[in-house]
Motif scaffolding. Sequence first.
Motif, short mmCIF file in Angstrom:
data_model
loop_
_atom_site.label_atom_id
_atom_site.label_comp_id
_atom_site.label_asym_id
_atom_site.label_seq_id
_atom_site.Cartn_x
_atom_site.Cartn_y
_atom_site.Cartn_z
N ILE A 1 20.59 18.11 -1.82
CA ILE A 1 20.06 17.06 -2.76
C ILE A 1 20.15 15.92 -2.08
N ARG A 2 21.29 15.52 -1.38
CA ARG A 2 21.22 14.20 -0.68
C ARG A 2 20.26 14.19 0.31
N ARG A 3 20.02 15.19 1.09
CA ARG A 3 19.06 14.93 2.21
C ARG A 3 17.64 14.76 1.33
N LEU A 4 17.24 15.26 0.32
CA LEU A 4 15.98 15.32 -0.39
C LEU A 4 15.90 14.17 -1.23
N ARG A 5 16.79 13.60 -1.59
CA ARG A 5 16.74 12.08 -2.11
C ARG A 5 16.44 11.14 -1.15
N LYS A 6 17.01 11.45 0.15
CA LYS A 6 16.52 10.70 1.24
C LYS A 6 15.65 10.69 1.85
N ILE A 7 14.90 11.90 1.62
CA ILE A 7 13.46 12.01 1.97
C ILE A 7 12.48 11.50 1.01
N GLU A 8 12.96 11.58 -0.28
CA GLU A 8 12.11 10.98 -1.30
C GLU A 8 12.02 9.49 -1.01
N GLY A 9 13.27 8.91 -0.57
CA GLY A 9 13.08 7.36 -0.54
C GLY A 9 12.39 7.23 0.82
N GLN A 10 12.22 8.08 1.88
CA GLN A 10 11.37 7.69 2.88
C GLN A 10 9.80 7.90 2.50
N VAL A 11 9.62 8.95 1.60
CA VAL A 11 8.13 8.86 1.34
C VAL A 11 7.90 7.79 0.32
N LYS A 12 8.52 7.27 -0.37
CA LYS A 12 8.35 6.03 -1.21
C LYS A 12 7.97 4.95 -0.39
N GLY A 13 8.85 4.79 0.99
CA GLY A 13 8.80 3.75 1.83
C GLY A 13 7.38 3.74 2.48
N LEU A 14 7.11 5.03 2.83
CA LEU A 14 5.66 5.22 3.52
C LEU A 14 4.51 4.94 2.58
N GLN A 15 4.66 4.81 1.11
CA GLN A 15 3.69 4.44 0.11
C GLN A 15 3.58 3.13 0.21
N LYS A 16 4.70 2.51 0.43
CA LYS A 16 4.68 1.06 0.49
C LYS A 16 4.18 0.59 1.73
N MET A 17 4.50 1.35 2.88
CA MET A 17 3.86 0.74 4.35
C MET A 17 2.16 0.94 4.10
N ILE A 18 1.79 1.96 3.53
CA ILE A 18 0.38 2.08 3.44
C ILE A 18 -0.19 1.07 2.49
N ASP A 19 0.35 0.62 1.35
CA ASP A 19 -0.02 -0.19 0.43
C ASP A 19 -0.15 -1.60 1.14
N LYS A 20 0.79 -1.84 2.23
CA LYS A 20 0.74 -3.18 2.84
C LYS A 20 0.15 -3.34 4.12
N ASP A 21 -0.73 -2.05 4.28
CA ASP A 21 -1.50 -1.93 5.52
C ASP A 21 -0.69 -1.96 6.89
N THR A 22 0.31 -1.31 6.94
CA THR A 22 1.40 -1.41 7.87
C THR A 22 0.62 -0.78 9.11
N TYR A 23 1.07 -1.28 10.20
CA TYR A 23 0.32 -0.84 11.57
C TYR A 23 0.54 0.89 11.60
N CYS A 24 -0.50 1.31 12.23
CA CYS A 24 -0.53 2.66 12.08
C CYS A 24 0.52 3.41 12.58
N ILE A 25 0.74 3.00 13.88
CA ILE A 25 1.72 3.56 14.80
C ILE A 25 3.14 3.72 14.13
N ASP A 26 3.56 2.43 13.29
CA ASP A 26 4.77 2.47 12.51
C ASP A 26 4.58 3.37 11.43
N VAL A 27 3.61 3.66 10.69
CA VAL A 27 3.45 4.70 9.98
C VAL A 27 3.75 6.04 10.27
#
Length: 90
Positions: A12-38
């Motif tokens: 559950i701890r690992r999955l919550r961390k992954i969930e946070g990472q995915v939300k971070g990815l969504q924000k990166m895409i929304d902010k047009d972050t550099y492709c390599i960083d995404v």
Amino acid sequence: MDSYKNKKDDLIRRLRKIEGQVKGLQKMIDKDTYCIDVLVQVAAVRSAINSVGKILLKSYTCSCVRDAMTTEKQDVIIDELVDVFIKFIK
């Protein structure tokens, strides 16, 4: 038996961390972050989810498959194990 039930908190701890990472990815895409960083973050999420899968796969093999080896369900469980390996490595 090595059921994943005794690893629930860790999973559950690992999955919550992954969930946070995915939300971070969504924000990166929304902010047009550099492709390599995404892409680096996508690789991190993939690695994290694979780690969860490995824990579950080991648990399944060490409990369900081991138990089935002493019953007449061997063929069914072996087929199931092969199917899950095929899905896991795709």
